[in-house]
Design a protein around this motif. Structure first.
Motif, PDB file in Angstrom:
ATOM      1  N   TYR A 198       0.944  -1.064   0.022  1.00 42.56           N
ATOM      2  CA  TYR A 198      -0.162  -0.043   0.095  1.00 42.56           C
ATOM      3  C   TYR A 198       0.828   1.284   0.153  1.00 42.56           C
ATOM      4  O   TYR A 198       0.360   2.208  -0.082  1.00 42.56           O
ATOM      5  CB  TYR A 198      -0.841  -0.080   1.259  1.00 42.56           C
ATOM      6  N   SER A 206      -0.055   4.390  -2.009  1.00 43.18           N
ATOM      7  CA  SER A 206      -1.534   5.031  -1.803  1.00 43.18           C
ATOM      8  C   SER A 206      -1.352   5.793  -0.366  1.00 43.18           C
ATOM      9  O   SER A 206      -0.544   5.536   0.432  1.00 43.18           O
ATOM     10  CB  SER A 206      -2.381   3.809  -1.370  1.00 43.18           C
ATOM     11  N   ARG A 251      -2.333   6.788  -5.707  1.00 49.19           N
ATOM     12  CA  ARG A 251      -3.954   6.893  -5.329  1.00 49.19           C
ATOM     13  C   ARG A 251      -3.866   7.714  -4.026  1.00 49.19           C
ATOM     14  O   ARG A 251      -3.353   7.292  -3.225  1.00 49.19           O
ATOM     15  CB  ARG A 251      -4.460   5.883  -5.426  1.00 49.19           C
ATOM     16  N   TYR A 291      -7.153   8.465  -1.000  1.00 49.38           N
ATOM     17  CA  TYR A 291      -8.585   7.938  -0.542  1.00 49.38           C
ATOM     18  C   TYR A 291      -8.639   8.998   0.527  1.00 49.38           C
ATOM     19  O   TYR A 291      -7.805   9.505   1.209  1.00 49.38           O
ATOM     20  CB  TYR A 291      -8.074   6.542   0.100  1.00 49.38           C
ATOM     21  N   GLU A 295     -11.741   8.288  -4.074  1.00 52.13           N
ATOM     22  CA  GLU A 295     -10.606   7.615  -4.539  1.00 52.13           C
ATOM     23  C   GLU A 295     -10.348   8.798  -5.594  1.00 52.13           C
ATOM     24  O   GLU A 295     -10.955   9.304  -6.332  1.00 52.13           O
ATOM     25  CB  GLU A 295     -10.727   6.471  -5.119  1.00 52.13           C
TER      26      GLU A 295
END
Length: 176
Positions: free
Chosen positions: A91, A94, A129, A131, A173
């Motif tokens: 991850y 992100s 990304r 979030y 997102e």
């Protein structure tokens, strides 16, 4: 009669901001469902959070201040962060992002300035990304995120309990 215009500036957060940032966050802990923390923090308890957001890298802390008259201190109007999304290595590209504003600073474009500076700072980082989890209802936060290109990807129903009731969290997102 001249009217002094105050200017909002955005800069990286520093350790000297810790007390004010803790007070600002504690307002949301005590008064709102925006955060699911339920007990207020001391500045010392929040220090690891602050130190986990250095001035470079994917995990940032940006602070908005309103400059006063020359020689006076700058009032903190809010902050935005990018933090680890999950602790597992896959991850790492992100981040979870969030904005917290002083109550009197809402509706003045401060959140927009903070996110603009945060996403500019992240532009050269290895981040794929972003979030954002938004406790429901919070239309102002949803609009802010949508303005920055976030799209709703799902809602966790009754995922958190605070103030004697259950709250939904909508997840948004954004590709970076």
């Amino acid at each position: 009669m001249s009217v002094e215009r105050t200017e909002v500036q955005v800069r990286p957060g520093v350790e000297a901001d810790l007390d004010t940032l803790t007070d600002l966050y504690n307002h949301y802990v005590r008064e709102t469902s925006i955060t699911f923390d339920t007990a207020i923090f001391t500045p010392e308890e929040r220090r690891p959070w602050l130190l986990s957001h250095p001035e470079d890298g994917p995990h940032r802390l940006m602070v908005a201040t309103e400059a006063g008259s020359p020689g006076t201190s700058q009032e903190i109007l809010g902050y935005a962060t990018s933090s680890a999304f999950r602790p597992k290595p896959a991850y790492a590209t992100s981040v979870e992002v969030t904005v917290y504003l002083a109550p009197h600073a809402r509706g003045r474009g401060v959140g927009t300035l903070l996110y603009k500076a945060l996403f500019e700072a992240l532009a050269d980082e290895d981040v794929h990304r972003a979030y954002a989890g938004i406790a429901q209802p919070n239309e102002a936060s949803a609009r802010l995120h949508e303005r920055f290109g976030f799209r709703h990807v799902g809602t966790y129903r009754e995922v958190g309990r605070k103030f004697g009731r259950y709250w939904d969290v909508a997840w948004f997102e954004k590709e970076l």
